[in-house]
Design an enzyme around this catalytic site. Structure first.
Site, short mmCIF file in Angstrom:
data_model
loop_
_atom_site.label_atom_id
_atom_site.label_comp_id
_atom_site.label_asym_id
_atom_site.label_seq_id
_atom_site.Cartn_x
_atom_site.Cartn_y
_atom_site.Cartn_z
N ASP A 1 0.80 128.12 54.41
CA ASP A 1 -0.52 127.64 54.81
C ASP A 1 -0.28 126.50 55.80
O ASP A 1 0.79 125.92 55.87
CB ASP A 1 -1.32 127.17 53.58
CG ASP A 1 -2.79 127.06 53.89
OD1 ASP A 1 -3.59 126.97 52.97
OD2 ASP A 1 -3.15 127.08 55.10
C1 GLC Z 1 -6.30 126.29 56.17
C2 GLC Z 1 -6.52 126.98 54.86
C3 GLC Z 1 -6.14 128.43 54.83
C4 GLC Z 1 -6.37 129.03 56.21
C5 GLC Z 1 -5.38 128.36 57.15
C6 GLC Z 1 -5.55 128.87 58.59
O1 GLC Z 1 -5.78 125.00 55.95
O2 GLC Z 1 -5.93 126.36 53.71
O3 GLC Z 1 -6.92 129.08 53.83
O4 GLC Z 1 -6.14 130.43 56.17
O5 GLC Z 1 -5.50 126.94 57.16
O6 GLC Z 1 -6.79 128.48 59.09
#
Ligand code: GLC
Length: 716
Positions: free
Chosen positions: A265
């Protein structure tokens, strides 16, 4: 390409090119406006070479832009390896559907599949290849802002819907079906259980609890073929999920058999430093790669350190090759080597985005996700009812939810707009109504309209920014100004119907005196039409809560499948020394699985085909459900089991199956469920799942509280 060709391609890549494939950068890095590479971009301190060759990107959208970015990428890529375009398409791309927590209330996997399928089509023609969805984190804490993205508190419902989402996104032939995109299940694992409900906070639970309740959703998505898994920000037993070799290799790879791509993430690789398990980016890179993270999203630990780590013999190049091979295989599974544009198609884009059919589906699905919690026979509204629609939600287009990315509020339907199509006897406040500090003028207007009307729809709730990522709340009541408004309206008109737009279960005790309460969640693009359809009864509400609504935030975490404890309150309610609060009940105000209809259903004649069962047998449990009201409707018949005595203390009930049944007025239907040994299994103290001999209670009803029950014996 076949496996051999992919391996041959890998063998031609330099170490730099391989390391660049492990990097994911946001759309801004590929923007054609010569904007300064400031902010996160400059922090990443990347060479232009690395930016040019980063293996995947997130957040690019639009067929034309996607093609431009792909063309630019291929021009810079020595071996003509295409770029994967990923994004967060959580409950719709441009046509926005209800938030997943609301979709969970449909108790219908065909709804989840339909949302995913339409989302995939709109995203694919807009040039996207992968969605960071489904989010299957089990959540028992409404304080957590991201509860909106989950399908609630039950692992069986989560797992059922997770598989359906993946099927809808990916279809059966991902490579050739250009209406589909790859699914990335997240956030692995147990991100939905932060202490205090505070986002990014520590998660602390036993491995047994993790396996029993939190892992089934991810496993179901992986078994359904999800191509990617995203690691979570939180700790798992003291070790960040993104640097957790047990979680990512022993469980995900070896036990679950996952062969796809693992992506961190946002920033989670580098966050092992503030977590305090890495001292440097180099250590963070080593830990994450050894643990099994293939793609590093938006930090550059891999890019800065892997070459050095290999040269120093601290990690082997084979580890990098393993990850690059999985990424090249994903590109191949998407057919990108043959067709780097994949589904990007400007013409198809304009035809499909926000089409009439998609809006119709959004309206239908929103209706099926809206929950009627209370109704003192004031609903459905009649065409000749003089109705005032007032409050912050009356004319609001803040109805899409916090993860609606390409969704546009101006394309959504407000309640006022929807209501005007249902009745000519509707008056609507003209004054803009603030969620927190409504003007005196707006309040006076609302009271005056309420005074002159027979019934009042008071549209309350949260604005979008009060839920979602980094949006946890310690107090889950309605904003004070809205409670004041409720009291003022109630003082001039008793017939108040409260509707809420909300991204989480709320403590609704302040509006308990309403004659009716409808939870609309964030219903998406067709919000106002769907809510009006329910209010005026062209649709008989059928949704059932995917998550408990507490009496008070002090009860949280509160959920239906609790343990009995050694001093259950129920066995001695007047005793002092039993498990209870001094100042509120042990129970949810509105429990999991609960929801009302404009009709009512009677449950009778519960029967078991036999009272004993062994490993190779099944028991048929049947019940007769009758519609005893005046309106046809759809009931969700729910089956719960309790393992009365087991090696570990088992919950007093667990959802094991549900069936939806349509009933005309007075119509009865016999609904039958089949219980087999698999439904009796649970995770033992040795962490394996299996069934035990013993007595089981089987319960059936229309929610997790009001149930008929019988008992049967199971012998292995
Ligand atoms: C964010 C979220 C995740 C998302 C990623 C890309 O921080 O935690 O769910 O898919 O970044 O946007």
């Amino acid at each position: 390409m076949n496996k051999k060709q992919i391996e041959n391609l890998l063998s031609q890549m330099t170490l730099d090119e391989k390391i660049d494939q492990l990097l994911q950068l946001a759309a801004a890095f590929y923007s054609d406006t010569a904007e300064e590479k400031t902010g996160p971009m400059s922090e990443l301190e990347l060479t232009q070479e690395a930016i040019n060759n980063a293996g995947t990107t997130l957040g690019v959208s639009g067929a034309k832009e996607a093609k431009r970015v792909q063309d630019q990428y291929l021009k810079n890529n020595r071996l003509n390896i295409p770029l994967i375009l990923m994004a967060d398409i959580i409950h719709g791309f441009r046509t926005i559907f209800p938030i997943p927590l609301a979709l969970g209330c449909s108790f219908d996997p065909t709804v989840a599949e339909a949302v995913a399928s339409i989302s995939a089509l709109e995203a694919s023609v807009s040039g996207l290849h992968v969605t960071f969805s489904p989010m299957v984190d089990l959540v028992r804490d409404p304080r957590w802002g991201r509860v909106l993205e989950s399908t609630g508190e039950d692992s069986f419902l989560n797992a059922t819907l997770a598989a359906a989402f993946v099927k809808g996104y990916q279809g059966d032939d991902l490579k050739n079906d250009l209406t589909k995109i790859a699914a990335c299940v997240k956030h692995f694992a147990a991100y939905g259980a932060p202490i205090g409900g505070r986002d990014y906070n520590t998660v602390n639970m036993s491995e047994r609890e993790l396996r029993q309740n939190y892992l089934p959703g991810y496993k179901a998505a992986i078994d359904a073929g999800a191509k990617l898994v995203m690691t979570s920000f939180n700790l798992i037993d003291g070790i960040p999920a993104t640097a957790n070799r047990w979680l990512l290799r022993d469980v995900l790879r070896n036990e679950f058999g996952f062969k796809g791509v693992v992506i961190s993430d946002w920033g989670a690789v580098k966050e092992t430093i503030p977590h305090g398990v890495s001292a440097t980016e180099k250590e963070a890179a080593r830990l994450a790669l050894v643990s099994g993270v293939d793609i590093e999203m938006m930090t550059s630990c891999y890019n800065h350190s892997l070459e050095e780590l290999i040269k120093e013999g601290i990690i082997s190049e084979e580890l990098v090759d393993e990850s690059v091979l999985r990424i090249l295989t994903l590109k191949n599974d998407l057919g990108l080597f043959e067709n780097p544009y994949r589904g990007a198609n400007e013409e198809r884009e304009s035809e499909t985005i926000l089409s009439v059919d998609h809006r119709k589906a959004a309206r239908d699905i929103a209706k099926r996700s809206i929950v009627l919690l209370k109704n003192n026979n004031i609903l459905p509204l009649q065409a000749n009812d003089k109705v005032a629609i007032v409050g912050p939600g009356a004319s609001s287009n803040d109805v899409l939810g916090a993860w609606s990315w390409q969704g546009k509020q101006e394309e959504s339907v407000s309640l006022a707009d929807g209501a005007k199509k249902c009745s000519k006897n509707v008056v609507i406040g003209k004054e803009k109504f603030d969620y927190f500090e409504p003007s005196e003028k707006a309040i006076e207007e609302a009271i005056s309209l309420a005074h002159q009307s027979e019934k009042v729809v008071l549209a309350l709730g949260e604005p979008e920014w009060m839920s979602g990522e980094a949006a946890s709340r310690s107090d889950i009541r309605l904003p004070k100004a809205q409670i004041g408004l409720f009291k003022a309206i109630k003082s001039v008109n008793q017939n108040v119907i409260v509707t809420t737009y909300n991204g989480r279960p709320l403590d609704l005790s302040d509006v308990d005196e309403a004659e009716a309460i409808i939870v609309a969640w964030f219903p998406g693009t067709e919000a106002g039409n769907a809510l009006a359809d329910v209010l005026w009864g062209s649709f008989n509400p059928s949704a059932r809560l995917s998550m408990s609504f507490p009496e008070s935030v002090g009860q949280v975490p509160i959920y239906y499948n609790v343990n009995n404890t050694g001093r259950p309150y129920e066995s001695a309610p007047n005793e002092k020394y039993v498990s209870k609060y001094l100042d509120c009940s042990n129970y949810a105000k509105y429990p999991f699985g609960f929801g009302l209809s404009y009709t009512s259903y009677d449950y009778n004649n519960m029967e078991l085909s036999q009272n004993r069962m062994n490993k190779d047998e099944t028991i048929l449990v049947s019940i007769t459900v009758q519609n005893v009201g005046k309106m046809a409707g759809e009931e969700t018949v729910q089956l719960y089991l309790q393992d009365i005595v087991a090696e570990v203390a088992r919950p007093v009930k667990e959802l094991k199956a549900f069936k939806k049944v349509w009933l005309e007025p007075s119509e009865s239907k016999k609904v039958t469920f089949e219980i087999d040994e698999k439904l009796l299994r649970y995770v033992h103290s040795d962490k394996t799942a299996r069934s035990d001999d013993g007595q089981f209670k089987v319960m059936i009803g229309g929610n997790s509280r009001d149930l008929l029950e019988k008992v049967f014996d199971y012998r292995n």
